[in-house]
Design a protein around this motif. Structure first.
Motif, PDB file in Angstrom:
ATOM      1  N   TYR A   1       7.159  59.163  54.582  1.00  0.00           N
ATOM      2  CA  TYR A   1       6.299  58.305  53.770  1.00  0.00           C
ATOM      3  C   TYR A   1       6.414  58.661  52.289  1.00  0.00           C
ATOM      4  O   TYR A   1       6.446  57.800  51.427  1.00  0.00           O
TER       5      TYR A   1
ATOM      6  N   ASN B   1       8.968  60.010  50.781  1.00  0.00           N
ATOM      7  CA  ASN B   1      10.272  59.530  50.308  1.00  0.00           C
ATOM      8  C   ASN B   1      10.244  58.046  49.987  1.00  0.00           C
ATOM      9  O   ASN B   1      10.724  57.608  48.942  1.00  0.00           O
TER      10      ASN B   1
ATOM     11  N   ASP C   1      -4.455  59.683  50.245  1.00  0.00           N
ATOM     12  CA  ASP C   1      -3.027  59.494  50.460  1.00  0.00           C
ATOM     13  C   ASP C   1      -2.681  59.652  51.933  1.00  0.00           C
ATOM     14  O   ASP C   1      -1.878  58.890  52.488  1.00  0.00           O
TER      15      ASP C   1
ATOM     16  N   TRP D   1       3.973  50.865  47.344  1.00  0.00           N
ATOM     17  CA  TRP D   1       3.195  51.975  47.900  1.00  0.00           C
ATOM     18  C   TRP D   1       2.755  52.903  46.774  1.00  0.00           C
ATOM     19  O   TRP D   1       3.527  53.158  45.838  1.00  0.00           O
ATOM     20  N   PRO D   2       1.540  53.439  46.888  1.00  0.00           N
ATOM     21  CA  PRO D   2       1.064  54.350  45.844  1.00  0.00           C
ATOM     22  C   PRO D   2       1.826  55.674  45.925  1.00  0.00           C
ATOM     23  O   PRO D   2       2.396  55.998  46.963  1.00  0.00           O
ATOM     24  N   PRO D   3       1.848  56.428  44.829  1.00  0.00           N
ATOM     25  CA  PRO D   3       2.438  57.767  44.914  1.00  0.00           C
ATOM     26  C   PRO D   3       1.605  58.586  45.905  1.00  0.00           C
ATOM     27  O   PRO D   3       0.380  58.540  45.844  1.00  0.00           O
ATOM     28  N   LEU D   4       2.268  59.276  46.819  1.00  0.00           N
ATOM     29  CA  LEU D   4       1.522  59.990  47.861  1.00  0.00           C
ATOM     30  C   LEU D   4       1.604  61.487  47.629  1.00  0.00           C
ATOM     31  O   LEU D   4       2.697  62.060  47.599  1.00  0.00           O
ATOM     32  N   ASP D   5       0.454  62.078  47.444  1.00  0.00           N
ATOM     33  CA  ASP D   5       0.410  63.515  47.206  1.00  0.00           C
ATOM     34  C   ASP D   5      -0.278  64.173  48.401  1.00  0.00           C
ATOM     35  O   ASP D   5      -1.493  64.260  48.464  1.00  0.00           O
ATOM     36  N   VAL D   6       0.531  64.569  49.359  1.00  0.00           N
ATOM     37  CA  VAL D   6      -0.035  65.169  50.574  1.00  0.00           C
ATOM     38  C   VAL D   6       0.592  66.535  50.795  1.00  0.00           C
ATOM     39  O   VAL D   6       1.819  66.654  50.870  1.00  0.00           O
TER      40      VAL D   6
ATOM     41  N   VAL E   1       5.100  62.576  57.250  1.00  0.00           N
ATOM     42  CA  VAL E   1       4.600  62.648  55.882  1.00  0.00           C
ATOM     43  C   VAL E   1       5.760  62.690  54.886  1.00  0.00           C
ATOM     44  O   VAL E   1       5.744  62.002  53.860  1.00  0.00           O
TER      45      VAL E   1
ATOM     46  N   PHE F   1      -3.799  56.640  53.729  1.00  0.00           N
ATOM     47  CA  PHE F   1      -2.839  55.546  53.576  1.00  0.00           C
ATOM     48  C   PHE F   1      -1.772  55.635  54.673  1.00  0.00           C
ATOM     49  O   PHE F   1      -1.455  54.658  55.344  1.00  0.00           O
ATOM     50  N   ILE F   2      -1.241  56.845  54.858  1.00  0.00           N
ATOM     51  CA  ILE F   2      -0.222  57.049  55.889  1.00  0.00           C
ATOM     52  C   ILE F   2      -0.795  56.745  57.268  1.00  0.00           C
ATOM     53  O   ILE F   2      -0.166  56.081  58.100  1.00  0.00           O
TER      54      ILE F   2
ATOM     55  N   ASN G   1      -8.626  62.809  52.305  1.00  0.00           N
ATOM     56  CA  ASN G   1      -7.451  62.656  51.446  1.00  0.00           C
ATOM     57  C   ASN G   1      -6.970  61.198  51.489  1.00  0.00           C
ATOM     58  O   ASN G   1      -6.438  60.748  52.500  1.00  0.00           O
TER      59      ASN G   1
ATOM     60  N   PRO H   1      15.021  56.427  54.239  1.00  0.00           N
ATOM     61  CA  PRO H   1      14.206  56.621  53.038  1.00  0.00           C
ATOM     62  C   PRO H   1      15.025  56.537  51.749  1.00  0.00           C
ATOM     63  O   PRO H   1      14.523  56.161  50.717  1.00  0.00           O
ATOM     64  N   ARG H   2      16.291  56.908  51.808  1.00  0.00           N
ATOM     65  CA  ARG H   2      17.112  56.755  50.599  1.00  0.00           C
ATOM     66  C   ARG H   2      18.588  56.679  50.960  1.00  0.00           C
ATOM     67  O   ARG H   2      19.004  57.178  52.008  1.00  0.00           O
TER      68      ARG H   2
END
Lengths: 362, 311
Positions: A312, A314, B256, A290-295, A309, B259-260, B254, B289-290
């Motif tokens: 995603y 994380n 990003d 996944w690309p780095p997401l900057d939202v 968000v 993408f979501i 946007n 997530p982690r």
């Protein structure tokens, strides 16, 4: 002539990566074949492979004669839209078809007829563990005979994918035990006179095994393998030859395909297993990063959206971190380390493969 | 601590390779073990290989109760088969001679379905020993039996082969086959839980698996476990719709966020396709997530499996 074998655990996208690599090479001017096990529906469409799954059918006496061609086995994918010079062909690895073809090619017509019609043959195709891998090796040999310059093969989705290479003589071993040699088609005769020839001990054991498994089963197996033996021995010879090619870094390269969360473990595991078997590892492909997401959201955004968000972000941060870990860890151990980003789904089919093919360099 | 009313069914986690069958099997067993029930996971992975993918390091220190109740084994079909042969032959000497003979060794390699049959009848035995002898040692030993099954193709083959066996077989193994068919003809004996991720190939394979289970084996899943989902999938319809609206208004500008939005739409549509194709209950297991250690992951996942399987 080059063979690239794509290995990896289930669901990592081996087929897409293999097909994209084949597409790239074909666009460079070579005659390429991508051999796949079970591609997703959309990939099937992209590769022009018939969407119906070919069942391993029971061949009958009406089956084509040994000389007849196998229509529809390989599909040529038109590359005109991409300005390609070479050829890209795709084929499903069909265990039944591959073995049928070998039987027809290498056995005497009379022998082939007996084998293809035998009930054990059909069950063997369906049930023998590792049959898919055994046939992958056979299918590679067939493809090389068919004149393909570059072969891209994706293996069965399992950690055991290349266990088959430990046992190229598998079939031959199965059928070499003295009892089968003796019985042949005269096993009924042997039943009466065999004692003197195989010795009391063997005969007693045979009787015990027969009681245990049921006489019908044992006799069918013996009958079948007495005919199948020479075919199996031929298979073992070809398999040894193909495996020698796979061990030669000039002709073969293994590509480990994985996803970010599995990258480190899969890489370690496959490197070790392949080193054990002296196979050359050419590349590690970390797929679907996944690309780095900057939202940045407004503070008053709906909570469900904020949560989504954050989740995603994380996961995508984890992907980046894991890719970097893998790249550091395998630098120097694997010649090529490649990251393939998760593609947005608005592109499909051949276009998607083309996009991946522009990213990977194997 | 809720105690199940009767013996829990043989719980089978099946599905495509790589969707998380082993992780969910272990998490499920861990949940029960932590609540004081003994749990046995029968995995299709040889244990050294399993250790490569999942580690239970730290269990004893952090969760002593669970550590005492959780068992993981790999049943080697070949060893089971050898054991069954030994039972059939009264003389130890003769049994050893048979087992070490090339005749036997070669035959069982090629005898179709024999190893699968041996494996399943062992599972059946483990399940029924509990049911038939409440309070006995065996019953106390495993309150929950989870089969971490092999990937779809081999799993279906294993189930099918054991049923088609009587065509060839006579003798003691034919009897095992009959018992097995009988066992699986009663839906309360087992809980079939296919695992899937919401990815195209996995969803297609799950649909096909459920069809084949129904048509060829008359078996139905109790629930489908959707693994590694996003939180949006589990959100209520209204909240999800609101989020989607909020995202799509900004998404196009946007990349990003787009993408979501794309990922969420794919996930939702695959989930709907699955629900429209298979009539059963659905459980979502959100992707963590982690996590720090494998054990942390398993514990987090196990909390999402509460109430499975029902009896």
């Amino acid at each position: 002539m080059r063979i690239q074998i794509f290995v990896g655990t289930g669901g990592v996208g081996k087929t897409s990566v293999a097909a994209a690599a084949a597409l790239k090479t074909a666009l460079g001017g070579s005659k390429c074949l991508v051999l796949t096990i079970d591609p997703a529906r959309r990939l099937r469409t992209a590769l022009g492979i018939d969407s119906r799954r070919t069942p391993a059918h029971i061949p009958t006496s009406d089956s084509p004669s040994p000389q007849s061609p196998q229509p529809g086995l390989e599909q040529r994918i038109p590359l005109d839209s991409l300005g390609g010079k070479g050829e890209l062909w795709a084929a499903l690895l069909d265990v039944g078809e591959t073995l049928n073809r070998s039987v027809r090619t290498y056995a005497q017509p009379e022998q082939a007829k007996v084998v293809l019609a035998h009930p054990i043959y059909h069950v063997l195709l369906e049930s023998l563990a590792g049959m898919q891998e055994l046939m992958a090796v056979e299918r590679m040999d067939q493809a090389l005979r068919d004149g393909f310059e570059e072969i891209f093969i994706d293996t069965a989705p399992s950690r055991h994918a290349f266990e088959f290479v430990d046992k190229p003589e598998f079939f031959a071993e199965l059928v070499s035990f003295p009892l089968v040699r003796l019985v042949g088609r005269t096993y009924r005769w042997w039943e009466r006179l065999g004692l003197a020839r195989v010795g009391r001990k063997s005969f007693e054991l045979y009787t015990r095994v027969e009681e245990m498994l049921g006489a019908t089963l044992v006799r069918q197996i013996l009958e079948f393998f007495s005919v199948f033996r020479s075919i199996a021995e031929g298979y073992a010879r070809r398999a040894r030859r193909t495996l020698a090619l796979l061990r030669d870094p000039r002709t073969a390269s293994f590509v480990i395909v994985t996803t970010p969360f599995k990258a480190k473990r899969d890489g370690d595991y496959f490197c070790e297993e392949m080193a054990k078997r002296k196979f050359p590892v050419g590349a590690l492909v970390v797929n679907r990063v996944w690309p780095p997401l900057d939202v940045r959201l407004e503070p008053n955004s709906p909570p469900a959206l904020q949560e989504t968000v954050a989740w995603y972000r994380n996961v995508s941060q984890a992907h980046q971190r894991l890719w970097e870990q893998a790249a550091t860890s395998f630098a120097g151990r694997i010649p090529k380390l490649v990251q393939v980003p998760e593609l947005s789904q608005d592109i499909d089919g051949l276009a998607a493969l083309h996009r991946i093919s522009q990213i990977i360099e194997l | 601590m809720p105690t199940p009313a009767g013996p829990l069914p043989l719980t089978i986690l099946c599905g495509k390779g790589g969707v998380g069958k082993t992780t969910l099997s272990l998490a499920l067993a861990l949940r029960h073990a932590d609540q004081g029930r003994t749990a046995l996971v029968v995995t299709s992975h040889p244990l050294p290989e399993l250790a490569v993918s999942v580690s239970l390091t730290g269990l004893k220190e952090k969760h002593p109760v669970a550590a005492g109740n959780l068992f993981v084994i790999h049943l080697n079909p070949r060893e089971i088969l050898d054991g069954q042969v030994k039972q059939q032959i009264p003389s130890q000497l003769l049994a050893d001679a048979v087992l070490s003979s090339r005749i036997y060794q070669s035959l069982i390699e090629v005898a179709p379905g024999l190893k699968e049959l041996a494996f399943l009848s062992q599972l059946q035995k483990l399940t029924e020993e509990r049911a038939s002898a409440p309070g006995s040692e065996a019953a106390r030993k495993f309150d929950l039996l989870v089969w971490d099954a092999p990937a779809t193709g081999h799993f279906l083959q294993t189930l099918k082969v054991s049923r088609n066996f009587d065509i060839y077989l006579s003798g003691p193994f034919a009897l095992l086959g009959k018992q097995l068919t009988h066992f699986f003809s009663e839906p309360s004996h087992y809980a079939l839980l296919p695992v899937t991720t919401l990815e195209e190939m996995a969803v297609e394979e799950t649909i096909e698996l459920c069809q084949k289970l129904g048509e060829e084996l008359a078996m139905r899943p109790r629930a489908i476990l959707c693994n590694l989902t996003s939180p949006l999938l589990a959100a209520s319809g209204a909240a999800a719709a609101e989020s989607a609206r909020a995202m799509s208004s900004e998404g196009t500008t946007n990349p990003d966020l787009q993408f979501i939005l794309d990922r969420s739409a794919i996930e939702r549509s695959l989930f709907e396709r699955l629900r429209a194709s298979v009539e059963t209950e659905f459980r979502t297991v959100e992707r963590e997530p982690r996590w720090e250690t494998d054990l942390d992951l398993l514990l987090a996942v196990s909390r999402r499996l509460e109430g499975l399987p029902d009896n």
